[in-house]
Motif scaffolding. Structure first.
Motif, PDB file in Angstrom:
ATOM      1  N   LYS A 198       0.840  -1.195   0.000  1.00  0.00           N
ATOM      2  CA  LYS A 198       0.000   0.000   0.000  1.00  0.00           C
ATOM      3  C   LYS A 198       0.879   1.250   0.000  1.00  0.00           C
ATOM      4  O   LYS A 198       2.005   1.224   0.499  1.00  0.00           O
ATOM      5  CB  LYS A 198      -0.888   0.009   1.240  1.00  0.00           C
ATOM      6  N   THR A 199       0.344   2.322  -0.556  1.00  0.00           N
ATOM      7  CA  THR A 199       1.060   3.591  -0.503  1.00  0.00           C
ATOM      8  C   THR A 199       1.187   4.024   0.952  1.00  0.00           C
ATOM      9  O   THR A 199       0.226   3.943   1.723  1.00  0.00           O
ATOM     10  CB  THR A 199       0.309   4.661  -1.313  1.00  0.00           C
ATOM     11  N   PHE A 200       2.375   4.471   1.344  1.00  0.00           N
ATOM     12  CA  PHE A 200       2.674   4.736   2.745  1.00  0.00           C
ATOM     13  C   PHE A 200       1.766   5.786   3.357  1.00  0.00           C
ATOM     14  O   PHE A 200       1.465   6.815   2.751  1.00  0.00           O
ATOM     15  CB  PHE A 200       4.128   5.188   2.894  1.00  0.00           C
ATOM     16  N   LEU A 201       1.366   5.515   4.609  1.00  0.00           N
ATOM     17  CA  LEU A 201       0.655   6.475   5.448  1.00  0.00           C
ATOM     18  C   LEU A 201       1.380   6.562   6.779  1.00  0.00           C
ATOM     19  O   LEU A 201       1.912   5.564   7.281  1.00  0.00           O
ATOM     20  CB  LEU A 201      -0.787   6.029   5.680  1.00  0.00           C
ATOM     21  N   ALA A 202       1.379   7.729   7.374  1.00  0.00           N
ATOM     22  CA  ALA A 202       2.070   7.916   8.649  1.00  0.00           C
ATOM     23  C   ALA A 202       1.538   6.984   9.725  1.00  0.00           C
ATOM     24  O   ALA A 202       2.263   6.582  10.641  1.00  0.00           O
ATOM     25  CB  ALA A 202       1.935   9.371   9.099  1.00  0.00           C
ATOM     26  N   SER A 214       4.423  13.258   1.096  1.00  0.00           N
ATOM     27  CA  SER A 214       3.668  14.090   2.047  1.00  0.00           C
ATOM     28  C   SER A 214       3.455  13.360   3.370  1.00  0.00           C
ATOM     29  O   SER A 214       3.480  13.979   4.441  1.00  0.00           O
ATOM     30  CB  SER A 214       2.324  14.504   1.450  1.00  0.00           C
ATOM     31  N   GLU A 215       3.254  12.044   3.330  1.00  0.00           N
ATOM     32  CA  GLU A 215       3.050  11.265   4.552  1.00  0.00           C
ATOM     33  C   GLU A 215       4.375  10.985   5.263  1.00  0.00           C
ATOM     34  O   GLU A 215       4.439  10.996   6.496  1.00  0.00           O
ATOM     35  CB  GLU A 215       2.327   9.949   4.234  1.00  0.00           C
ATOM     36  N   VAL A 216       5.417  10.756   4.506  1.00  0.00           N
ATOM     37  CA  VAL A 216       6.735  10.543   5.114  1.00  0.00           C
ATOM     38  C   VAL A 216       7.173  11.799   5.863  1.00  0.00           C
ATOM     39  O   VAL A 216       7.735  11.720   6.965  1.00  0.00           O
ATOM     40  CB  VAL A 216       7.785  10.162   4.047  1.00  0.00           C
ATOM     41  N   GLN A 217       6.893  12.955   5.294  1.00  0.00           N
ATOM     42  CA  GLN A 217       7.299  14.225   5.916  1.00  0.00           C
ATOM     43  C   GLN A 217       6.590  14.476   7.240  1.00  0.00           C
ATOM     44  O   GLN A 217       7.079  15.235   8.076  1.00  0.00           O
ATOM     45  CB  GLN A 217       7.035  15.373   4.935  1.00  0.00           C
ATOM     46  N   LYS A 218       5.452  13.837   7.461  1.00  0.00           N
ATOM     47  CA  LYS A 218       4.779  13.956   8.756  1.00  0.00           C
ATOM     48  C   LYS A 218       5.575  13.259   9.863  1.00  0.00           C
ATOM     49  O   LYS A 218       5.528  13.666  11.017  1.00  0.00           O
ATOM     50  CB  LYS A 218       3.380  13.339   8.687  1.00  0.00           C
ATOM     51  N   VAL A 219       6.287  12.209   9.476  1.00  0.00           N
ATOM     52  CA  VAL A 219       6.984  11.358  10.435  1.00  0.00           C
ATOM     53  C   VAL A 219       8.423  11.805  10.655  1.00  0.00           C
ATOM     54  O   VAL A 219       8.964  11.682  11.761  1.00  0.00           O
ATOM     55  CB  VAL A 219       6.948   9.890   9.960  1.00  0.00           C
ATOM     56  N   MET A 220       9.052  12.329   9.610  1.00  0.00           N
ATOM     57  CA  MET A 220      10.473  12.653   9.671  1.00  0.00           C
ATOM     58  C   MET A 220      10.706  14.156   9.848  1.00  0.00           C
ATOM     59  O   MET A 220       9.920  14.981   9.356  1.00  0.00           O
ATOM     60  CB  MET A 220      11.173  12.172   8.403  1.00  0.00           C
ATOM     61  N   PRO A 221      11.792  14.552  10.535  1.00  0.00           N
ATOM     62  CA  PRO A 221      12.101  15.975  10.741  1.00  0.00           C
ATOM     63  C   PRO A 221      12.354  16.702   9.420  1.00  0.00           C
ATOM     64  O   PRO A 221      12.657  16.085   8.388  1.00  0.00           O
ATOM     65  CB  PRO A 221      13.375  15.934  11.600  1.00  0.00           C
ATOM     66  N   VAL A 222      12.277  18.022   9.463  1.00  0.00           N
ATOM     67  CA  VAL A 222      12.413  18.822   8.241  1.00  0.00           C
ATOM     68  C   VAL A 222      13.820  18.744   7.650  1.00  0.00           C
ATOM     69  O   VAL A 222      14.001  18.951   6.445  1.00  0.00           O
ATOM     70  CB  VAL A 222      12.038  20.293   8.493  1.00  0.00           C
ATOM     71  N   ASP A 223      14.820  18.458   8.488  1.00  0.00           N
ATOM     72  CA  ASP A 223      16.194  18.406   7.980  1.00  0.00           C
ATOM     73  C   ASP A 223      16.625  16.987   7.607  1.00  0.00           C
ATOM     74  O   ASP A 223      17.812  16.701   7.507  1.00  0.00           O
ATOM     75  CB  ASP A 223      17.167  18.976   9.013  1.00  0.00           C
TER      76      ASP A 223
END
Length: 417
Positions: A101-105, A130-139
């Motif tokens: 499945k396409t990744f979800l946080a 977009s979902e990965v960015q919810k889980v991982m820091p901005v840097d």
């Protein structure tokens, strides 16, 4: 009468020249003082650039299939333990982050309850930025790995032979490639993702899309925007050195033992016709690979240089040999039937014989821990880290031929609290 060369103008020139020479000398001295040196545990020096380098600890690795990605995952898991970093692990009893499945946080353990960010993400997922960015820091540093689609498809065929309908009903890989559409039916699309353009699919795109030049260029540009680095499995040692530089890590952070590889007697020989058919059947993967293979070498030339790369690759291989001599009783990987400690048996699939390792029996406790982690298969390591991070959660049941308690005993690992 004044002596020649002693006019006030000449004296000023001499003073200015002396000051300039002094400044040149001092700048060279401070450049040498600021030069970073990384000394491996074998006490050999590698000179690094003088530009300030800060180790990156927030890393997202898109783990593609059949691309030596299990070895990269082991590297990242060991780094996470070494520096006490958090890992975005699959929730509940999953071993993948929702794949295919396409990744979800929500597929990450603990995210829905806490909304926290993690340092490392590297288990299988289908990329969804977009979902990965919810889980991982901005840097976060994003990277992935590709492999030549020709050996990749042959490897997928053997490994997924029993699970993929398109592979299951064909005699061998060459027969499959004579007429893939004969075996690859749209109704089985979800089960057949491993049979065509699997890397394209892992990056989040349609593996059955039309080979359109404008579409391909759009996808390649998106991948370049989403990822800081794409490694090439066919040049794995070179990839590890490039990764080391990009993340500002030490040599022992990227040293590895090859994991999830198979015995040579299970490799099927492709005909010349099959080679060309793979390029056409998996044309999206083929163009993806060609593009990033070029950018890989361009990145090396711009950052490390081929001469320095060769030196560091040799150094990596020496360090690897040292660790193999220290850790392994056989000095190499062995077949599944020859793995003595079944807690170290990798997951077996299809007609492949997935190799593993036997550790020496005379290791002190500290060395044993290091060696265990270097040879620990992906499922076992995922389960171990899950219990370490979530001691009050139900332990993952992996369906392997041992229970957790016997795994702890056989590995002589401390039970996570």
């Amino acid at each position: 009468m004044k002596r020649p060369g002693c006019t006030s103008r000449h004296i000023k020139c001499v003073i200015i020249c002396s000051l300039c020479l002094g400044l040149v000398f001092l700048s060279g001295f401070f450049r040498r003082k600021n030069t970073d040196y990384v000394i491996s545990r074998s006490h050999e020096e590698l000179v690094m650039p003088s530009v300030p380098c800060h180790a990156k600890r927030n890393v997202m690795f898109l783990k593609t299939h059949k691309t030596a990605s299990s070895t990269v995952l082991n590297v990242l898991f060991r780094v996470a333990e070494r520096y006490n970093l958090t890992v975005a692990l699959p929730a509940d009893q999953r071993v993948h982050l929702g794949y295919p499945k396409t990744f979800l946080a929500a597929f990450v353990e603990g995210f829905q309850a806490t909304g926290q960010n993690y340092n490392i993400m590297c288990n299988h997922l289908r990329f969804n930025p977009s979902e990965v960015q919810k889980v991982m820091p901005v840097d976060t540093f994003y990277f992935s790995i590709l492999r030549n689609p020709i050996p990749l498809l042959e490897s997928s065929y053997v490994y997924y032979k029993d699970n993929v309908p398109a592979f299951r009903i064909s005699k061998d890989v060459n027969e499959y490639l004579v007429s893939p559409v004969k075996y690859y039916h749209p109704a089985d699309q979800k089960q057949n993702i491993y049979a065509r353009n699997i890397m394209w699919f892992d990056f989040g795109y349609d593996n059955n899309a039309e080979d359109n030049k404008m579409y391909i260029q759009t996808v390649l540009k998106e991948i370049e925007q989403n990822f800081h680095l794409i490694l090439i499995a066919d040049y794995f040692d070179e990839s590890m050195i490039l990764l080391k530089h990009a993340l500002c890590w030490d040599l022992d952070d990227v040293v590895y033992f090859k994991l999830n590889s198979r015995s040579q007697d299970t490799v099927q020989t492709l005909t010349p016709e099959s080679v060309e058919r793979i390029k056409a059947w998996c044309s999206l993967d083929w163009k993806l690979y060609l593009h990033f293979n070029q950018s890989f070498w361009r990145r090396i030339e711009e950052t490390i240089g081929l001469q320095e790369l060769e030196k560091e690759v040799n150094h990596l291989r020496r360090r690897q040999r040292e660790l193999m001599e220290t850790c392994l009783s056989d000095q190499e990987a062995v077949g599944k039937d020859h793995i003595e400690n079944k807690a170290l048996l990798p997951f077996q699939s299809g007609t492949a014989n997935i190799l593993g390792y036997n550790l020496r029996q005379d290791l002190d406790n500290r060395t044993l821990r290091t060696c265990q982690k270097m040879v620990m298969p992906e499922l076992q390591y995922t389960s171990y880290l899950y219990t370490a991070q979530y001691p009050h959660k139900k332990r993952k049941q992996l369906g392997l031929p041992w229970e957790w308690t016997s795994f702890q005993e056989k590995m002589q690992l401390p039970t996570p609290n």
